[in-house]
Enzyme design. Structure first.
Site, short mmCIF file in Angstrom:
data_model
loop_
_atom_site.label_atom_id
_atom_site.label_comp_id
_atom_site.label_asym_id
_atom_site.label_seq_id
_atom_site.Cartn_x
_atom_site.Cartn_y
_atom_site.Cartn_z
N ASP A 373 0.83 -1.21 0.00
CA ASP A 373 0.00 0.00 0.00
C ASP A 373 0.87 1.26 0.00
O ASP A 373 1.98 1.27 0.54
CB ASP A 373 -0.89 0.01 1.25
N GLU A 428 0.94 -0.49 -5.29
CA GLU A 428 -0.10 0.52 -5.43
C GLU A 428 0.59 1.85 -5.76
O GLU A 428 0.88 2.65 -4.89
CB GLU A 428 -0.92 0.66 -4.15
#
Length: 715
Positions: A373, A428
């Site tokens: 992330d 990401e």
């Protein structure tokens, strides 16, 4: 990014009592012997624009290799260095005694206290070691039992540099729980040491990596239909079968790493080695993953190494009393937008902590890989805030790039792929950094996939700002196809981001209030629902086909889950109304949600048969703005999309590569998908060797308005 000596000349922040300097700053701006990546030419052949930045690519790779060699030389074994979870934190010895090792360089003293010693704050002091480390050994009880009972509470008492006494949780704690209301809000470390007969033993091996990844993004807590927090066991028993039935082969689980604030969606991590206790026990999570493996599912963890919660009582922040233990000190250590702390990736012990964290989840829980992330925030000193990322390569090789963070990501991918050859890592990143998803041996970032984040942004923008009559076919196709060659992308029409409060799912943007009144099969016909369901199917299929080399769906969106996601918080009176998934909507035969679920399943099963995601990118032969028609081929399968709101086309000429007989293998207009059933599947389509639209052959098809058909050649 350069590497300093393995033992820095910096003074030990723990004080004068340490005889050796503190190991830190492994990524520093200094000279380093340049080592060319062994497969650099492969990268430069794929992307000639990188020739201008060859020196920087070599420098970054050289720095990473220097870190590996320095760590190996100093620690004796890189493998052992990255398995520090076996040494740090509370460790049970063969004789049932306890050893504990912690890193707190700025502390004057550490103590261990808890239920086991009546919370005596000074009876069990740690011994100070070199490099800011502290250790303690507690003998077994007289009867040979462990001195710290299973589930008993423990804390670390820290005497800070200023002499203040503060309580902290071990950064390596593996089980952390919410306290009773009368004991406050700070989470508590409960020592996890269940009896052998209560420890889960894995029975099923990891499945082979999927040829075509069809990813089901999910959250255990909101997976139940009731207004409460779901559990690992419920997810294992009730949700995994749904995922398999839906044609997905990969599960990406969010919010596993412990986070005290539920509404953070798991992105404000407080205890990195603890699987969230609000969903159940570590053994129950293991049983979930083992069952997923039995079902043939690959399981990815949504890992958060981009930042950490600011909590100090139950988080990493201020662990040793300073603001620069695991994080950068001062302003660089704070993410102003997320109100969180930022890791110091140049530090030896931070690398030990984070790399070991990855291996912990691979070894202890048998995860198959990670979705990293917040990678964009890591890659740039600006954290991507206010950045447009025009595509100019200087943006990716200039001074804004945080080469320490990039070095960590390269190192993490190098380590994971070295010790787990079948691991899957996903980035990401919205910036589109070149080579981020190429192997480290080429000088790349080492990720296997990146998320195609521009795709959902496009769909939401179109739905918010224009009617489908105004949609530009060329722009839609360009956005779907615009990705770096040979850097695999996970395409998705929407994820959890689009479902959060303040936004709406695609289904809700399309149908809004009509979902409350017109989704019954007994309801009068609704133009809004008919349009919404038709476009919902087209959007997902064209994204599936053109958008990447893998596909992702957030749980519930496959059947058009209404409304939005909103976790219990003060602002909504701690309500769980929107923190759940209403599976009954899909299961109810009297509701139209079943049609969207059936189409999504058919789409996935068809991909499983033809494997277009793992094939070369599609060739789009038709992007007709007036007709609103898109025609493309991938994996020798022909896809025809008619986005026109009112025109159906009989004998519509399309280009195809191969001559011969074709049959319809998927039709979004089937009645079982909520369509009108206008196509006769018994009628074949014949392609003749007559070139059209840069294809060798052509055929005539009937394609109704707002319908997609898929044609496959008959052998």
């Amino acid at each position: 990014m350069s590497v300093a000596k393995s033992e820095s000349l910096a003074a030990d922040r723990a004080g004068a009592g340490c005889r050796k300097p503190l190991r830190e700053h492994v990524f520093m701006m200094a000279s380093v012997e340049l080592v060319e990546p062994p497969r650099l030419n492969d990268l430069l052949e794929l992307d000639p624009y990188l020739h201008d930045h060859k020196k920087e690519i070599i420098r970054r790779y050289s720095c990473m290799q220097k870190v590996v060699s320095d760590l190996t030389a100093a620690e004796g074994d890189f493998d052992k260095f990255t398995k520090a979870y076996k040494d740090f934190g509370l460790q049970i010895q063969p004789d049932n005694s306890i050893k504990s090792l912690e890193w707190a360089p700025a502390a004057q003293q550490l103590y261990l206290k808890g239920d086991f010693n009546g919370w005596n704050g000074t009876s069990h002091p740690f011994k100070k070691l070199d490099f800011g480390k502290w250790s303690i050994h507690i003998p077994a009880n007289a009867d040979g039992s462990c001195p710290i009972p299973h589930l008993s509470r423990v804390k670390i008492g820290v005497v800070t540099a200023s002499g203040e006494h503060v309580d902290r949780l071990s950064p390596w704690a593996s089980y952390v729980c919410k306290p009773p209301k009368e004991e406050g809000v700070a989470y508590q470390h409960h020592f996890w040491n269940p009896p052998k007969d209560q420890r889960y033993v894995f029975r099923h091996p990891r499945p082979a990596p999927p040829r075509s990844a069809r990813v089901y993004e999910c959250h255990v807590g909101i997976a139940c239909a009731e207004q409460r927090v779901g559990t690992y066991v419920e997810f294992r028993d009730n949700i995994l079968p749904r995922i398999v039935k839906g044609g997905y082969n990969t599960v990406q689980i969010m919010a596993i790493m412990e986070h005290a604030y539920y509404a953070s969606f798991g992105y404000q991590v407080t205890s990195f080695f603890a699987a969230s206790s609000r969903f159940g026990t570590p053994e129950e999570l293991k049983s979930l993953i083992d069952e997923a493996h039995r079902l043939g599912l690959t399981v990815l963890l949504d890992v958060v190494h981009s930042h950490a919660s600011k909590n100090s009582l139950d988080g990493l922040n201020m662990f040793d009393g300073s603001d620069s233990c695991y994080f950068h000190g001062g302003g660089r250590g704070n993410h102003d937008l997320w109100d969180s702390r930022l890791f110091n990736y140049s530090h030896w012990e931070v690398l030990r902590f984070l790399l070991s964290n990855l291996r912990w989840y691979m070894d202890e829980y048998m995860f198959d890989g990670f979705r990293f992330d917040g990678v964009t925030s890591m890659l740039y000193h600006s954290h991507g805030i206010g950045e447009g990322f025009s595509g100019d390569y200087n943006e990716y090789f200039g001074l804004n790039v945080d080469t320490e963070a990039l070095g960590y990501l390269m190192l993490a991918n190098f380590m994971l792929h070295k010790y787990y050859p079948n691991v899957i890592t996903v980035s990401e990143d919205v910036s589109g950094m070149p080579a981020l998803c190429r192997p480290v041996e080429e000088g790349g970032g080492g990720f296997d996939y990146r998320l195609g984040m521009a795709i959902p942004d496009q769909w939401i923008k179109l739905l918010k700002e224009s009617s489908d009559e105004q949609w530009d076919m060329n722009k839609i196709v360009h956005t779907l196809e615009n990705r770096r060659y040979k850097e695999k992308t996970i395409a998705y029409a929407e994820s959890h981001d689009q479902a959060l409060v303040g936004d709406k799912t695609i289904a809700f943007w399309l149908m809004d209030a009509a979902m409350y009144t017109s989704m019954s099969v007994m309801s009068p016909p609704s133009l809004i629902v008919d349009r919404g369901m038709a476009l919902h199917k087209l959007i997902r299929l064209i994204t599936h086909v053109l958008g990447g080399e893998a596909y992702l769906n957030f749980m519930g969106n496959e059947f058009g889950h209404p409304e939005w996601l909103d976790f219990p918080r003060i602002g909504n009176n701690e309500s769980y109304q929107y923190a759940r998934r209403q599976w009954h909507l899909m299961d109810d035969e009297m509701l139209k949600y079943k049609y969207l679920a059936a189409f999504d399943r058919a789409m996935n099963l068809l991909e499983d048969k033809y494997n277009w995601l793992s094939a070369d990118p599609a060739y789009t032969s038709t992007k007709h703005e007036g007709d609103k028609v898109v025609v493309c081929e991938r994996a020798n399968v022909v896809f025809v999309f008619n986005f026109h709101w009112e025109k159906s086309f009989a004998d519509y000429k399309i280009g195809v590569h191969f001559p011969g007989e074709y049959r319809i293998v998927l039709d979004s207009d089937l009645k079982e998908f909520g369509g009108q059933g206008r196509l006769d599947h018994n009628v074949p389509v014949y392609a003749k060797p007559e070139p059209f639209n840069n294809r060798n052959c052509s055929a005539l098809v009937y394609v109704p308005s707002r319908v997609a058909i898929v044609l496959a050649k008959v052998d």
